[in-house]
Design a protein around this motif. Structure first.
Motif, PDB file in Angstrom:
ATOM      1  N   UNK A   1       9.180  -5.723   8.737  1.00 56.86           N
ATOM      2  CA  UNK A   1      10.330  -4.842   8.993  1.00 56.86           C
ATOM      3  C   UNK A   1      11.281  -4.723   7.812  1.00 56.86           C
ATOM      4  N   UNK A   2      11.374  -5.721   6.924  1.00 58.34           N
ATOM      5  CA  UNK A   2      12.252  -5.588   5.759  1.00 58.34           C
ATOM      6  C   UNK A   2      11.825  -4.430   4.870  1.00 58.34           C
TER       7      UNK A   2
ATOM      8  N   UNK B   1       8.748   3.539  -5.434  1.00 62.60           N
ATOM      9  CA  UNK B   1       8.145   3.805  -4.130  1.00 62.60           C
ATOM     10  C   UNK B   1       9.200   3.549  -3.063  1.00 62.60           C
ATOM     11  N   UNK B   2       9.163   4.334  -2.011  1.00 63.62           N
ATOM     12  CA  UNK B   2      10.082   4.158  -0.890  1.00 63.62           C
ATOM     13  C   UNK B   2       9.319   4.238   0.419  1.00 63.62           C
ATOM     14  N   UNK B   3       9.867   3.626   1.472  1.00 64.43           N
ATOM     15  CA  UNK B   3       9.383   3.825   2.830  1.00 64.43           C
ATOM     16  C   UNK B   3       8.563   2.731   3.465  1.00 64.43           C
ATOM     17  N   UNK B   4       8.102   1.754   2.708  1.00 69.84           N
ATOM     18  CA  UNK B   4       7.281   0.712   3.318  1.00 69.84           C
ATOM     19  C   UNK B   4       5.916   1.245   3.727  1.00 69.84           C
TER      20      UNK B   4
ATOM     21  N   UNK C   1       9.846   5.734   7.298  1.00 72.70           N
ATOM     22  CA  UNK C   1       9.646   4.285   7.246  1.00 72.70           C
ATOM     23  C   UNK C   1       8.284   3.997   7.847  1.00 72.70           C
ATOM     24  N   UNK C   2       7.496   3.224   7.138  1.00 73.92           N
ATOM     25  CA  UNK C   2       6.178   2.860   7.633  1.00 73.92           C
ATOM     26  C   UNK C   2       5.103   3.855   7.246  1.00 73.92           C
ATOM     27  N   UNK C   3       3.931   3.602   7.720  1.00 74.46           N
ATOM     28  CA  UNK C   3       2.719   4.351   7.427  1.00 74.46           C
ATOM     29  C   UNK C   3       2.302   4.124   5.975  1.00 74.46           C
ATOM     30  N   UNK C   4       2.932   4.786   4.993  1.00 71.78           N
ATOM     31  CA  UNK C   4       2.602   4.524   3.587  1.00 71.78           C
ATOM     32  C   UNK C   4       3.863   4.508   2.733  1.00 71.78           C
ATOM     33  N   UNK C   5       3.827   3.698   1.672  1.00 68.36           N
ATOM     34  CA  UNK C   5       4.848   3.799   0.634  1.00 68.36           C
ATOM     35  C   UNK C   5       4.717   5.197   0.042  1.00 68.36           C
ATOM     36  N   UNK C   6       5.825   5.785  -0.391  1.00 68.04           N
ATOM     37  CA  UNK C   6       5.793   7.141  -0.925  1.00 68.04           C
ATOM     38  C   UNK C   6       6.308   7.169  -2.349  1.00 68.04           C
TER      39      UNK C   6
ATOM     40  N   UNK D   1      16.956   1.122   2.420  1.00 69.53           N
ATOM     41  CA  UNK D   1      17.348   0.646   1.096  1.00 69.53           C
ATOM     42  C   UNK D   1      16.208  -0.041   0.351  1.00 69.53           C
ATOM     43  N   UNK D   2      15.096  -0.310   1.007  1.00 66.58           N
ATOM     44  CA  UNK D   2      13.991  -1.025   0.363  1.00 66.58           C
ATOM     45  C   UNK D   2      13.301  -0.129  -0.659  1.00 66.58           C
ATOM     46  N   UNK D   3      13.047  -0.686  -1.826  1.00 63.85           N
ATOM     47  CA  UNK D   3      12.399   0.070  -2.906  1.00 63.85           C
ATOM     48  C   UNK D   3      11.462  -0.844  -3.663  1.00 63.85           C
ATOM     49  N   UNK D   4      10.513  -0.259  -4.331  1.00 62.57           N
ATOM     50  CA  UNK D   4       9.484  -1.022  -5.014  1.00 62.57           C
ATOM     51  C   UNK D   4       9.057  -0.243  -6.245  1.00 62.57           C
ATOM     52  N   UNK D   5       8.809  -0.939  -7.349  1.00 62.08           N
ATOM     53  CA  UNK D   5       8.329  -0.294  -8.564  1.00 62.08           C
ATOM     54  C   UNK D   5       6.825  -0.460  -8.702  1.00 62.08           C
ATOM     55  N   UNK D   6       6.143   0.603  -9.122  1.00 59.15           N
ATOM     56  CA  UNK D   6       4.683   0.596  -9.238  1.00 59.15           C
ATOM     57  C   UNK D   6       4.302   1.384 -10.482  1.00 59.15           C
ATOM     58  N   UNK D   7       3.278   0.941 -11.181  1.00 59.04           N
ATOM     59  CA  UNK D   7       2.823   1.675 -12.361  1.00 59.04           C
ATOM     60  C   UNK D   7       2.274   3.039 -11.955  1.00 59.04           C
ATOM     61  N   UNK D   8       2.565   4.088 -12.732  1.00 64.10           N
ATOM     62  CA  UNK D   8       2.212   5.447 -12.309  1.00 64.10           C
ATOM     63  C   UNK D   8       0.717   5.746 -12.274  1.00 64.10           C
ATOM     64  N   UNK D   9      -0.095   4.928 -12.887  1.00 66.70           N
ATOM     65  CA  UNK D   9      -1.537   5.186 -12.913  1.00 66.70           C
ATOM     66  C   UNK D   9      -2.309   4.410 -11.837  1.00 66.70           C
ATOM     67  N   UNK D  10      -1.627   3.585 -11.066  1.00 67.62           N
ATOM     68  CA  UNK D  10      -2.283   2.745 -10.063  1.00 67.62           C
ATOM     69  C   UNK D  10      -2.493   3.516  -8.761  1.00 67.62           C
TER      70      UNK D  10
END
Length: 165
Positions: A136-137, A127-130, A94-99, A142-151
């Motif tokens: 803090x959310x 992406x996971x991890x914030x 959790x934290x530092x970078x999204x993975x 459970x937090x997740x995020x979608x990102x385009x694979x080329x970004x």
């Protein structure tokens, strides 16, 4: 240079495609499979089996992770938040970078057989991890995020898994 060249900091500014290419290169070099974790693997390594809110437990303080409230405002060296380790000893889940994960971004719960693990897909990736930038959310397991694979983004990095080790 700058955020992209700091000793013992996570690698950032790498697209999903580049992270996968790195795993392929390392697999060939080590003669052992190296890959991105699936979303389910990432979550279990971060959360353990007791459904905790954060990798370390129920509450969060700036002693647990590098996130918005910590005030660092950039990546930090890996492992400088020992109070934030997961039940499996994973640092900075959790934290530092999204993975990046290998998983395409789709509705949860996770179902591996629904096509989200197709590496040939151009779908957004999970992406996971914030990150250091989020509140803090974003640190919740459970937090997740979608990102385009080329970004590429300075708040996004990756970790690898060595299956069978």
């Amino acid at each position: 240079g700058g955020d992209f060249d700091l000793p013992n900091h996570p690698v950032v500014g790498v697209s999903w495609c580049e992270a996968v290419a790195y795993c392929m290169w390392l697999t060939n070099r080590l003669k052992h499979v190296v890959r991105l974790p699936t979303e389910a693997e990432w979550e279990k390594a971060a959360r353990g089996i007791d459904e905790r809110r954060y990798p370390w437990g129920a509450d969060i303080t700036p002693d647990h992770a590098n996130y918005g409230d910590t005030g660092i405002r950039r990546t930090s060296p890996v492992g400088v938040f020992p109070k934030g380790e997961s039940p499996y000893g994973l640092s900075d889940a959790a934290g530092n970078v999204w993975e990046w994960t290998s998983t395409g971004y789709a509705k949860y719960p996770y179902t591996a057989s629904d096509g989200r693990e197709n590496p040939e897909s151009d779908d957004t990736r999970t992406l996971r991890g914030g990150s250091w930038y989020f509140n803090n959310d974003g640190m919740r397991c459970a937090c997740r995020f979608g990102f385009y694979p080329w970004i590429r983004d300075s708040r996004v990095g990756f970790r690898v898994v060595f299956p069978g080790c």
